[in-house]
Structure formats: C-alpha cells, structure tokens
Scaffold this motif. Sequence first.
Motif, PDB file in Angstrom:
ATOM      1  N   HIS A  38      33.749 -30.752  11.843  1.00  9.56           N
ATOM      2  CA  HIS A  38      34.884 -31.541  12.314  1.00  9.56           C
ATOM      3  C   HIS A  38      35.980 -30.555  12.726  1.00  9.56           C
ATOM      4  O   HIS A  38      36.945 -30.349  11.985  1.00  9.56           O
TER       5      HIS A  38
ATOM      6  N   SER B  95      34.771 -39.862   2.113  1.00  9.10           N
ATOM      7  CA  SER B  95      34.213 -39.325   3.366  1.00  9.10           C
ATOM      8  C   SER B  95      32.731 -38.965   3.296  1.00  9.10           C
ATOM      9  O   SER B  95      32.140 -38.655   4.324  1.00  9.10           O
TER      10      SER B  95
ATOM     11  N   HIS C  83      28.784 -39.335   3.333  1.00  2.00           N
ATOM     12  CA  HIS C  83      27.971 -40.272   4.113  1.00  2.00           C
ATOM     13  C   HIS C  83      27.413 -41.384   3.227  1.00  2.00           C
ATOM     14  O   HIS C  83      27.404 -42.561   3.612  1.00  2.00           O
TER      15      HIS C  83
ATOM     16  N   ASP D 177      37.895 -48.818   9.065  1.00  2.00           N
ATOM     17  CA  ASP D 177      36.705 -48.061   8.683  1.00  2.00           C
ATOM     18  C   ASP D 177      35.533 -48.310   9.623  1.00  2.00           C
ATOM     19  O   ASP D 177      34.659 -47.453   9.779  1.00  2.00           O
TER      20      ASP D 177
ATOM     21  N   THR E  31      35.912 -48.790  12.831  1.00  2.00           N
ATOM     22  CA  THR E  31      36.283 -48.412  14.196  1.00  2.00           C
ATOM     23  C   THR E  31      36.755 -46.960  14.267  1.00  2.00           C
ATOM     24  O   THR E  31      35.949 -46.038  14.269  1.00  2.00           O
ATOM     25  N   ILE E  32      38.058 -46.747  14.280  1.00  2.00           N
ATOM     26  CA  ILE E  32      38.575 -45.427  14.654  1.00  2.00           C
ATOM     27  C   ILE E  32      38.809 -44.462  13.500  1.00  2.00           C
ATOM     28  O   ILE E  32      38.801 -43.247  13.702  1.00  2.00           O
ATOM     29  N   TRP E  33      39.036 -44.988  12.285  1.00  2.00           N
ATOM     30  CA  TRP E  33      39.521 -44.095  11.221  1.00  2.00           C
ATOM     31  C   TRP E  33      38.542 -42.970  10.880  1.00  2.00           C
ATOM     32  O   TRP E  33      38.939 -41.798  10.816  1.00  2.00           O
ATOM     33  N   PRO E  34      37.259 -43.251  10.658  1.00  2.00           N
ATOM     34  CA  PRO E  34      36.355 -42.133  10.325  1.00  2.00           C
ATOM     35  C   PRO E  34      36.290 -41.067  11.410  1.00  2.00           C
ATOM     36  O   PRO E  34      36.146 -39.881  11.108  1.00  2.00           O
ATOM     37  N   ARG E  35      36.408 -41.480  12.680  1.00  2.00           N
ATOM     38  CA  ARG E  35      36.360 -40.500  13.766  1.00  2.00           C
ATOM     39  C   ARG E  35      37.593 -39.607  13.775  1.00  2.00           C
ATOM     40  O   ARG E  35      37.510 -38.423  14.096  1.00  2.00           O
ATOM     41  N   LEU E  36      38.743 -40.186  13.432  1.00  2.51           N
ATOM     42  CA  LEU E  36      39.988 -39.417  13.439  1.00  2.51           C
ATOM     43  C   LEU E  36      40.143 -38.545  12.193  1.00  2.51           C
ATOM     44  O   LEU E  36      40.795 -37.496  12.253  1.00  2.51           O
TER      45      LEU E  36
ATOM     46  N   GLY F 145      35.449 -38.385   8.917  1.00  4.02           N
ATOM     47  CA  GLY F 145      34.497 -39.221   8.199  1.00  4.02           C
ATOM     48  C   GLY F 145      35.096 -40.056   7.095  1.00  4.02           C
ATOM     49  O   GLY F 145      34.379 -40.792   6.405  1.00  4.02           O
TER      50      GLY F 145
ATOM     51  N   HIS G   8      36.858 -42.954   4.913  1.00  6.20           N
ATOM     52  CA  HIS G   8      36.924 -44.407   4.882  1.00  6.20           C
ATOM     53  C   HIS G   8      38.044 -44.810   3.913  1.00  6.20           C
ATOM     54  O   HIS G   8      38.110 -44.306   2.795  1.00  6.20           O
TER      55      HIS G   8
END
Length: 215
Positions: A9, A116, A118, A158, A160-165, A168, A170
Amino acid sequence: MGSGTCVHHPLFARLYPLMGKAMERGGMAEHRQALIARLTGEVIEVGAGDGLNFPHYPTTVTRVLAVEPEPHLRSLAHDAAGQAPVPVEVVDGLAEQLPVEDATANAVVVSLVLCSVHDQDAALREFHRVLKPGGQLRFLEHVQADTPGLARFQRVLDATIWPRLAGGCHTGRDTAASIERSGFTIERLDHFMFPDARTPASFHLLGTAVRPGSR
C-alpha cells in the motif's frame, strides 16, 4: 504466509507514519502505553507498522518479534527497533500465517491491525496457536459503532471506499465478538472514543484476552 509476503500500500504506507505521529500527540501514546504495560517474556507484535509501540515496551519483555508485511513500513520499523529499550527483531509475515512455532509466545500484541487483516477469524486462530497456554492477547482496535445509524454508515464505507483509502482498514468490525469466538477469554475490555467525536472511525477497544490453560 511466511517470508516473501506481498502487501503493498505505497501511498498509505507513506501517510501512515504522519498520521501515527499526529495521533500520538493527540493522546494515543497513553493508550499504547496501557496496551503493553506489565508485559513479560517473549512477545509477538503483529502488524507492527513503523514501530510506534517499540518505545513503550517494559524491560521485563525479553524479546519482541515484530511482524510487518508492508515493505516501506517494515523498513521504518527496522530503524525504530534500534532505538527500542528491549530487543526487537522485525520480520516479514501476515497475521493469518505467522512465521512462529506453536505455543512459543507469552503475549501477542495488535494495535489498529484487526480492522485491516484480510481474514480476522483466521488471524485470531493464528494468535491462539502461537500463544502459550495462559498467554495474553493485548489489543487496541477501532471497532463497530454503538448506534444502528453509525453502524450502517460504517458498513457502507467498508463495502466501498474506506478499505481502498486506508490500507485495507474496515471501520465496523465487531472485534470483541471475534476474539471470543476464536477461543479466547476476555479479561479486560475498555471502550473509548478517539478522537473525541462521533465519527465512523472513533470507536475503540483496549483490552486483554487470554488463551485458556495454565502458564
């Protein structure tokens, strides 16, 4: 996963140390101190990041194995290990597959990690595996909100956008329930807000859970 993991990341890894220092100044340092106070013996810190916990370890700890899969953060943790008050070895590895033998640790430490990973249940089973009977899981995590409205908002973030920003992360996991489901007994559980405002990422737990059995 052992060595050779691939968690990358790059943007988040460069922002995280800046955010971490700001959080420390804002009061998170006191929670980190409480997280690892009075630990003894062999400790595994999972998701060590850039090593923010290292200065807080008491000298009763004989060794810390710090596991961090993100290459940039692991490099920073190597640097921080040299300034730690206890011996710290920094290694590559995932929470779900620690490079550690069964029943070898007196304690496992996680801070802002179980949001975060997986597979949270797999990570907790792995912590249970590497702990000696009677060993402690110390955790400092942000978790599910205490109202249905905010919890719904967390679920939307969680999904949508938060894990990408956020590397990972939540915001809305029910981590205490997951810890108990994985065979631990929670002995201490403190709830607090950080920052002191009702945002999706403000709800935190600080606690101690034990792997059942005699030391």
